[in-house]
Write a protein that holds these residues in place. Structure first.
Motif, PDB file in Angstrom:
ATOM      1  N   ALA A 112     -16.250  13.168  -9.511  1.00 19.37           N
ATOM      2  CA  ALA A 112     -15.285  13.776  -7.804  1.00 19.37           C
ATOM      3  C   ALA A 112     -15.684  13.212  -6.782  1.00 19.37           C
ATOM      4  CB  ALA A 112     -15.894  15.180  -7.793  1.00 19.37           C
ATOM      5  N   THR A 113     -16.200  12.558  -6.707  1.00 21.81           N
ATOM      6  CA  THR A 113     -16.232  11.629  -5.042  1.00 21.81           C
ATOM      7  C   THR A 113     -15.548  10.233  -5.419  1.00 21.81           C
ATOM      8  OG1 THR A 113     -18.852  10.913  -6.161  1.00 21.81           O
ATOM      9  CG2 THR A 113     -18.396  12.121  -3.827  1.00 21.81           C
ATOM     10  N   LEU A 114     -15.852   9.411  -6.840  1.00 19.46           N
ATOM     11  CA  LEU A 114     -15.337   8.318  -7.446  1.00 19.46           C
ATOM     12  C   LEU A 114     -13.756   8.761  -7.387  1.00 19.46           C
ATOM     13  CD1 LEU A 114     -15.055   5.580  -8.547  1.00 19.46           C
ATOM     14  CD2 LEU A 114     -14.721   7.201 -10.860  1.00 19.46           C
ATOM     15  N   TYR A 115     -13.472   9.766  -7.542  1.00 24.02           N
ATOM     16  CA  TYR A 115     -11.685  10.342  -7.608  1.00 24.02           C
ATOM     17  C   TYR A 115     -11.730  10.305  -6.100  1.00 24.02           C
ATOM     18  CZ  TYR A 115      -7.031  13.796  -8.089  1.00 24.02           C
ATOM     19  OH  TYR A 115      -6.202  13.867  -7.501  1.00 24.02           O
ATOM     20  N   GLY A 116     -12.257  11.379  -5.299  1.00 25.56           N
ATOM     21  CA  GLY A 116     -12.089  11.224  -3.770  1.00 25.56           C
ATOM     22  C   GLY A 116     -11.335   9.559  -2.816  1.00 25.56           C
ATOM     23  N   ARG A 117     -12.852   8.323  -4.076  1.00 28.81           N
ATOM     24  CA  ARG A 117     -12.379   7.270  -2.899  1.00 28.81           C
ATOM     25  C   ARG A 117     -11.615   6.567  -3.721  1.00 28.81           C
ATOM     26  NH1 ARG A 117     -18.061   7.877  -3.509  1.00 28.81           N
ATOM     27  NH2 ARG A 117     -17.694   6.113  -5.738  1.00 28.81           N
ATOM     28  N   ALA A 118     -11.075   6.819  -5.286  1.00 27.07           N
ATOM     29  CA  ALA A 118      -9.728   6.695  -5.807  1.00 27.07           C
ATOM     30  C   ALA A 118      -8.253   6.896  -4.434  1.00 27.07           C
ATOM     31  CB  ALA A 118      -9.526   6.435  -7.517  1.00 27.07           C
ATOM     32  N   HIS A 119      -8.380   8.284  -4.708  1.00 28.15           N
ATOM     33  CA  HIS A 119      -7.537   8.259  -4.418  1.00 28.15           C
ATOM     34  C   HIS A 119      -6.714   8.359  -3.145  1.00 28.15           C
ATOM     35  CE1 HIS A 119      -4.772  12.368  -3.089  1.00 28.15           C
ATOM     36  NE2 HIS A 119      -4.267  12.125  -3.853  1.00 28.15           N
ATOM     37  N   ASP A 120      -7.866   8.287  -2.083  1.00 23.57           N
ATOM     38  CA  ASP A 120      -8.085   7.322  -1.066  1.00 23.57           C
ATOM     39  C   ASP A 120      -7.297   5.807  -0.790  1.00 23.57           C
ATOM     40  OD1 ASP A 120      -7.847   6.704   1.937  1.00 23.57           O
ATOM     41  OD2 ASP A 120      -9.664   5.557   1.371  1.00 23.57           O
ATOM     42  N   SER A 121      -7.561   5.388  -1.858  1.00 28.06           N
ATOM     43  CA  SER A 121      -7.334   4.146  -1.770  1.00 28.06           C
ATOM     44  C   SER A 121      -5.769   3.859  -2.129  1.00 28.06           C
ATOM     45  CB  SER A 121      -8.131   3.611  -2.999  1.00 28.06           C
ATOM     46  OG  SER A 121      -7.694   3.236  -4.323  1.00 28.06           O
ATOM     47  N   MET A 122      -5.422   5.050  -2.959  1.00 27.72           N
ATOM     48  CA  MET A 122      -4.037   4.316  -3.086  1.00 27.72           C
ATOM     49  C   MET A 122      -2.971   4.915  -1.981  1.00 27.72           C
ATOM     50  SD  MET A 122      -3.956   6.271  -7.309  1.00 27.72           S
ATOM     51  CE  MET A 122      -5.576   6.044  -7.813  1.00 27.72           C
ATOM     52  N   ALA A 123      -3.599   6.017  -1.251  1.00 20.49           N
ATOM     53  CA  ALA A 123      -2.278   5.667   0.181  1.00 20.49           C
ATOM     54  C   ALA A 123      -2.060   5.161   0.691  1.00 20.49           C
ATOM     55  CB  ALA A 123      -3.195   7.257   1.179  1.00 20.49           C
ATOM     56  N   ASP A 124      -0.900   4.986   1.795  1.00 21.39           N
ATOM     57  CA  ASP A 124      -0.356   3.596   2.136  1.00 21.39           C
ATOM     58  C   ASP A 124      -0.970   3.018   3.230  1.00 21.39           C
ATOM     59  OD1 ASP A 124       1.742   3.613   0.863  1.00 21.39           O
ATOM     60  OD2 ASP A 124       2.868   5.122   2.020  1.00 21.39           O
ATOM     61  N   ASP A 125      -2.037   4.345   4.093  1.00 22.80           N
ATOM     62  CA  ASP A 125      -2.850   3.778   4.888  1.00 22.80           C
ATOM     63  C   ASP A 125      -3.560   4.841   4.806  1.00 22.80           C
ATOM     64  OD1 ASP A 125      -3.975   3.382   7.048  1.00 22.80           O
ATOM     65  OD2 ASP A 125      -2.933   4.612   8.772  1.00 22.80           O
ATOM     66  N   PRO A 126      -5.559   3.966   3.269  1.00 25.72           N
ATOM     67  CA  PRO A 126      -6.321   4.384   3.031  1.00 25.72           C
ATOM     68  C   PRO A 126      -7.569   4.656   4.119  1.00 25.72           C
ATOM     69  CG  PRO A 126      -5.807   2.675   2.449  1.00 25.72           C
ATOM     70  CD  PRO A 126      -4.569   2.305   3.066  1.00 25.72           C
ATOM     71  N   ILE A 127      -8.478   5.808   4.329  1.00 24.33           N
ATOM     72  CA  ILE A 127      -9.599   5.458   5.250  1.00 24.33           C
ATOM     73  C   ILE A 127     -10.869   4.273   5.013  1.00 24.33           C
ATOM     74  CG2 ILE A 127     -11.053   7.370   6.005  1.00 24.33           C
ATOM     75  CD1 ILE A 127      -9.355   9.828   5.436  1.00 24.33           C
ATOM     76  N   LEU A 128     -11.145   4.251   3.774  1.00 21.70           N
ATOM     77  CA  LEU A 128     -11.620   4.114   2.744  1.00 21.70           C
ATOM     78  C   LEU A 128     -11.070   2.527   2.437  1.00 21.70           C
ATOM     79  CD1 LEU A 128     -15.228   3.469   2.164  1.00 21.70           C
ATOM     80  CD2 LEU A 128     -14.844   5.223   0.321  1.00 21.70           C
ATOM     81  N   GLY A 129     -10.528   2.742   1.619  1.00 16.32           N
ATOM     82  CA  GLY A 129      -9.414   1.885   0.587  1.00 16.32           C
ATOM     83  C   GLY A 129     -10.648   1.360   0.045  1.00 16.32           C
ATOM     84  N   ASP A 130     -11.179   1.801  -0.895  1.00 14.46           N
ATOM     85  CA  ASP A 130     -12.124   1.090  -2.044  1.00 14.46           C
ATOM     86  C   ASP A 130     -10.806   1.062  -3.003  1.00 14.46           C
ATOM     87  OD1 ASP A 130     -13.681   1.013  -3.707  1.00 14.46           O
ATOM     88  OD2 ASP A 130     -14.745   2.874  -3.411  1.00 14.46           O
ATOM     89  N   THR A 131     -10.769  -0.078  -3.391  1.00 13.70           N
ATOM     90  CA  THR A 131      -9.739   0.176  -4.538  1.00 13.70           C
ATOM     91  C   THR A 131      -9.911  -0.042  -5.671  1.00 13.70           C
ATOM     92  OG1 THR A 131      -9.532  -2.602  -4.208  1.00 13.70           O
ATOM     93  CG2 THR A 131      -7.672  -0.932  -3.327  1.00 13.70           C
ATOM     94  N   ALA A 132     -11.579  -0.251  -6.256  1.00 13.87           N
ATOM     95  CA  ALA A 132     -12.518  -0.637  -6.759  1.00 13.87           C
ATOM     96  C   ALA A 132     -12.405   1.189  -7.761  1.00 13.87           C
ATOM     97  CB  ALA A 132     -13.772  -0.920  -6.393  1.00 13.87           C
TER      98      ALA A 132
END
Ligand SMILES: C[S@@+](CC[C@H](N)C(=O)[O-])C[C@H]1O[C@@H](n2cnc3c(N)ncnc32)[C@H](O)[C@@H]1O
Length: 276
Positions: A20-40
């Motif tokens: 779930a946390t992996l999904y959260g970071r992945a989802h954020d990284s796909m945003a135009d203006d991400p918070i964390l930007g963890d593309t890994a």
């Protein structure tokens, strides 16, 4: 990072919450203006065969994961800037890329620890460069700590972990860490007793049958467990930077939470220093 395999993972309970946390970071990284930007995270997620939809995470929940991770990254970076020779222990690391995301100074020794079957998956997905090691063990088994050189200050990170442990396990863990290292910092998140009661509304936790077992009613309680530990910062999760990027309904809810202390403090990020 060389990642070229597909994995089917069958974790349940608290182990599955790492997805779930992996999904959260992945989802954020796909945003135009991400918070964390963890593309890994997005890269790893695309290689793991798992029904991520079961978490039913809304945008507000995925961004909250990124907000928490970004704050802990910032605290970790601050510590490593002042102690570039530190030993990092990331407990309950799951599949988080923090060791690579932060790009720690070359003198840092970094240990990522999680259950053996989680680390088996991790080993297949992540490289193991010099200065970096993965340890497969329950954090409550004190033998893993004997493998860690104790000559340098320690930065101990526990994100999304301690709520799944018992209070006596956490007390033992902290006192073993403080006994072992000359000095260091503990950074982690915790939930209050009210936060524990609200877990039935935490969909990702419910979806995999995990249970929050530990709650912290007062950040100073940890100092009472061991006087060598001193509170540096207690930051309510409701006050984390990044709220402006949340959907409007979640933003409104967060603003309301800030006005009601028990809700404001239902989740908290904590920093403590210790000296042996
Ligand atoms: C919510 S996930 C967080 C994972 C990671 N920190 C992140 O932010 O993506 C909780 C993690 O704690 C780990 N965990 C729970 N109890 C543990 C224990 N007793 N020993 C080691 N790891 C544990 C789980 O396997 C899982 O990886």
């Amino acid at each position: 990072m060389s990642v070229d395999k597909h994995f089917t993972v069958q974790f349940t309970g608290e182990k599955a919450t790492l997805l779930a946390t992996l999904y959260g970071r992945a989802h954020d990284s796909m945003a135009d203006d991400p918070i964390l930007g963890d593309t890994a995270a997005a890269d790893l997620m695309s290689r793991i065969d798992y029904d991520f939809d079961r978490f039913r995470m809304r945008r507000g929940e995925t961004l909250s994961v990124a907000m928490r991770a970004r704050q802990l990254d910032q605290w970790a970076r601050e510590f490593l800037t002042s102690r570039p020779d530190a030993t990092v222990l990331y407990l309950g690391c799951g599949l988080d890329s923090r060791a690579f995301r932060l790009g720690p100074p070359p003198g840092v020794r970094w240990f990522d620890l999680d259950y053996p079957d989680v680390i088996d998956v991790r080993r297949a997905l992540y490289p193991s460069p010099e200065g970096y090691r993965m340890i497969g063990s329950s954090v409550t088994d004190p033998r893993w700590l004997e493998e860690i050189p104790a000559d340098r200050p320690a930065l101990v990170i526990a994100e999304g972990l301690l709520m799944y442990l018992s209070e006596s396990d956490i007390r033992n863990l902290f006192s073993e860490i403080v006994d072992r290292f000359p000095s260091g910092r503990l950074i982690f998140d915790a939930i209050s007793p009210l936060g524990t009661r609200l877990q039935r509304f935490t969909r990702p936790v419910q979806a995999v049958g995990a249970t929050f077992t530990w709650a912290l009613d007062d950040p100073h309680r940890i100092e009472q467990w061991d006087p060598r530990i001193r509170l540096v910062t207690a930051l309510p999760a409701a006050d984390l930077p990044g709220v402006e990027k949340l959907p409007w309904d979640v933003r409104l809810a967060v603003r309301a939470m800030r006005l009601i202390p028990p809700l404001r403090w239902a989740g908290v990020l904590l920093r403590y220093d210790f000296t042996r």
